[in-house]
Scaffold this motif. Sequence first.
Motif, PDB file in Angstrom:
ATOM      1  N   ASN A 122      46.696  26.828  75.120  1.00 59.00           N
ATOM      2  CA  ASN A 122      47.153  25.454  74.882  1.00 59.00           C
ATOM      3  C   ASN A 122      48.590  25.233  75.355  1.00 59.00           C
ATOM      4  O   ASN A 122      49.476  24.823  74.587  1.00 59.00           O
ATOM      5  CB  ASN A 122      47.038  25.097  73.401  1.00 59.00           C
ATOM      6  CG  ASN A 122      47.239  23.601  73.167  1.00 59.00           C
ATOM      7  OD1 ASN A 122      46.972  22.775  74.043  1.00 59.00           O
ATOM      8  ND2 ASN A 122      47.724  23.245  71.994  1.00 59.00           N
ATOM      9  N   LYS A 123      48.821  25.509  76.645  1.00 57.40           N
ATOM     10  CA  LYS A 123      50.135  25.268  77.220  1.00 57.40           C
ATOM     11  C   LYS A 123      49.987  24.527  78.547  1.00 57.40           C
ATOM     12  O   LYS A 123      48.880  24.417  79.100  1.00 57.40           O
ATOM     13  CB  LYS A 123      50.892  26.585  77.417  1.00 57.40           C
ATOM     14  CG  LYS A 123      50.195  27.590  78.329  1.00 57.40           C
ATOM     15  CD  LYS A 123      50.969  28.900  78.361  1.00 57.40           C
ATOM     16  CE  LYS A 123      50.304  29.918  79.292  1.00 57.40           C
ATOM     17  NZ  LYS A 123      51.029  31.207  79.296  1.00 57.40           N
ATOM     18  N   GLU A 124      51.099  24.022  79.052  1.00 58.44           N
ATOM     19  CA  GLU A 124      51.072  23.223  80.277  1.00 58.44           C
ATOM     20  C   GLU A 124      50.763  24.112  81.478  1.00 58.44           C
ATOM     21  O   GLU A 124      51.342  25.192  81.622  1.00 58.44           O
ATOM     22  CB  GLU A 124      52.425  22.531  80.478  1.00 58.44           C
ATOM     23  CG  GLU A 124      52.508  21.633  81.689  1.00 58.44           C
ATOM     24  CD  GLU A 124      51.600  20.408  81.594  1.00 58.44           C
ATOM     25  OE1 GLU A 124      51.372  19.784  82.630  1.00 58.44           O
ATOM     26  OE2 GLU A 124      51.133  20.088  80.471  1.00 58.44           O
ATOM     27  N   PRO A 125      49.839  23.696  82.347  1.00 56.87           N
ATOM     28  CA  PRO A 125      49.563  24.472  83.558  1.00 56.87           C
ATOM     29  C   PRO A 125      50.807  24.617  84.418  1.00 56.87           C
ATOM     30  O   PRO A 125      51.733  23.800  84.346  1.00 56.87           O
ATOM     31  CB  PRO A 125      48.500  23.623  84.273  1.00 56.87           C
ATOM     32  CG  PRO A 125      47.842  22.838  83.192  1.00 56.87           C
ATOM     33  CD  PRO A 125      48.936  22.547  82.206  1.00 56.87           C
ATOM     34  N   VAL A 126      50.856  25.669  85.227  1.00 52.30           N
ATOM     35  CA  VAL A 126      52.005  25.920  86.098  1.00 52.30           C
ATOM     36  C   VAL A 126      52.268  24.710  86.984  1.00 52.30           C
ATOM     37  O   VAL A 126      53.418  24.304  87.184  1.00 52.30           O
ATOM     38  CB  VAL A 126      51.754  27.172  86.965  1.00 52.30           C
ATOM     39  CG1 VAL A 126      52.897  27.363  87.959  1.00 52.30           C
ATOM     40  CG2 VAL A 126      51.619  28.402  86.080  1.00 52.30           C
ATOM     41  N   ILE A 127      51.215  24.131  87.529  1.00 50.29           N
ATOM     42  CA  ILE A 127      51.355  22.913  88.330  1.00 50.29           C
ATOM     43  C   ILE A 127      50.481  21.845  87.682  1.00 50.29           C
ATOM     44  O   ILE A 127      49.308  21.684  88.005  1.00 50.29           O
ATOM     45  CB  ILE A 127      50.943  23.130  89.793  1.00 50.29           C
ATOM     46  CG1 ILE A 127      51.699  24.316  90.382  1.00 50.29           C
ATOM     47  CG2 ILE A 127      51.223  21.872  90.621  1.00 50.29           C
ATOM     48  CD1 ILE A 127      51.281  24.697  91.768  1.00 50.29           C
ATOM     49  N   GLY A 128      51.079  21.137  86.732  1.00 49.61           N
ATOM     50  CA  GLY A 128      50.351  20.096  86.035  1.00 49.61           C
ATOM     51  C   GLY A 128      50.322  18.799  86.813  1.00 49.61           C
ATOM     52  O   GLY A 128      50.928  18.666  87.880  1.00 49.61           O
ATOM     53  N   LEU A 129      49.647  17.829  86.263  1.00 46.07           N
ATOM     54  CA  LEU A 129      49.446  16.551  86.946  1.00 46.07           C
ATOM     55  C   LEU A 129      50.767  15.787  87.111  1.00 46.07           C
ATOM     56  O   LEU A 129      51.003  15.174  88.157  1.00 46.07           O
ATOM     57  CB  LEU A 129      48.435  15.715  86.170  1.00 46.07           C
ATOM     58  CG  LEU A 129      47.824  14.511  86.887  1.00 46.07           C
ATOM     59  CD1 LEU A 129      47.204  14.912  88.218  1.00 46.07           C
ATOM     60  CD2 LEU A 129      46.772  13.871  85.992  1.00 46.07           C
ATOM     61  N   GLN A 130      51.625  15.845  86.111  1.00 50.11           N
ATOM     62  CA  GLN A 130      52.903  15.130  86.217  1.00 50.11           C
ATOM     63  C   GLN A 130      53.771  15.730  87.320  1.00 50.11           C
ATOM     64  O   GLN A 130      54.401  15.009  88.093  1.00 50.11           O
ATOM     65  CB  GLN A 130      53.639  15.176  84.875  1.00 50.11           C
ATOM     66  CG  GLN A 130      55.001  14.483  84.877  1.00 50.11           C
ATOM     67  CD  GLN A 130      54.923  12.998  85.227  1.00 50.11           C
ATOM     68  OE1 GLN A 130      54.026  12.293  84.760  1.00 50.11           O
ATOM     69  NE2 GLN A 130      55.868  12.522  86.034  1.00 50.11           N
ATOM     70  N   GLN A 131      53.797  17.052  87.395  1.00 53.25           N
ATOM     71  CA  GLN A 131      54.583  17.711  88.437  1.00 53.25           C
ATOM     72  C   GLN A 131      54.014  17.394  89.817  1.00 53.25           C
ATOM     73  O   GLN A 131      54.757  17.131  90.767  1.00 53.25           O
ATOM     74  CB  GLN A 131      54.591  19.227  88.203  1.00 53.25           C
ATOM     75  CG  GLN A 131      55.527  19.974  89.122  1.00 53.25           C
ATOM     76  CD  GLN A 131      55.588  21.452  88.804  1.00 53.25           C
ATOM     77  OE1 GLN A 131      55.931  22.258  89.650  1.00 53.25           O
ATOM     78  NE2 GLN A 131      55.244  21.835  87.584  1.00 53.25           N
ATOM     79  N   ALA A 132      52.697  17.402  89.923  1.00 50.65           N
ATOM     80  CA  ALA A 132      52.050  17.066  91.194  1.00 50.65           C
ATOM     81  C   ALA A 132      52.338  15.615  91.575  1.00 50.65           C
ATOM     82  O   ALA A 132      52.501  15.288  92.763  1.00 50.65           O
ATOM     83  CB  ALA A 132      50.544  17.298  91.097  1.00 50.65           C
TER      84      ALA A 132
END
Length: 321
Positions: A295-305
């Motif tokens: 339950n943590k943020e992916p390395v390359i999440g949608l906001q970063q992308a």
Amino acid sequence: MLKASVIGVGHLGKIHARLLKENHHFQLAGVYDILPDKAQKFATEIECHVFENLQEAVAQADVVIIVTPTASHCEIATYAMQQGKHVFIEKPVTLHRDEINALVACQNHSRVKVQVGHVERFNPAFLIVQHQINQPRFIETHRLAQFNPRGTDVSVVLDLMVHDLDIVYAIVQSKVKNILANAVAIVSDTPDIANARIEFENGCVANLTASRISLKNMRKTRVFQSDAYISIDFLNKKSEVIKIDSNVDESNPFALILDLHEKGKRQITIKQPKLDAINSIVYEHQLFKNAITENKEPVIGLQQAKEVMEIAFGVMEKCSQ
């Protein structure tokens, strides 16, 4: 074990499906493609299930891997998130700003994990040197490819340059101040070669060139900072770190020593780090699995992308002026 459905069995979709089938952290639930015969032929090859429609593919999965043409990403990802499924979207995320904004809003509402497939971030040549990159002042990238009709539905900026925009944005860690860019469409309906100069608020400048009509393949990034020059060869998976050190070993006859007179002597060290044998997509899958189960943020999440895509859209707008 997470059940994964792969949507789209083109070149990259097949790779995802094969690797997921061999990954003990995932169960390949099956594949789906809008061309049933194509999906069935591939499923027979790797001995997996074929879904009759998108709804079934999503319903039977915990994770939906979207590897379809970019124009369909938003619709498929939105549907999967609305069904409470975690989503992996291959790059580029979407073709338009309004679509990626809609995806971010949908994710915030559905509270699922979304990772974007900027696979070069997991290239061992980058992984081995990324922590040595510190406040770069100038970055130069070349991503050149021989012509292949696959991917020409989008500009070379979204097809190829977006990889380097992601890498550059990750290591510079500053907002964009100004963009200069131009591009040319030669054999496609969209630009096939593009160059961009991006100035960041912290003073760093990046010069990026991408082409899909070259005679040879090249994927290189060069990073210049106050104490080092770092070269990353994404294609051949090699890295080189050249540093200027004030600690001089004059007893070494092979040492590269610079005499800077009043500034003293400096020694040049050249290192080629030994890379781990990493399959970038397998590592990408593993990190996404960790994000879901922990339950943590992916390395390359949608906001970063989304932030990277904003730069890409800015480059394309400058190219069209």
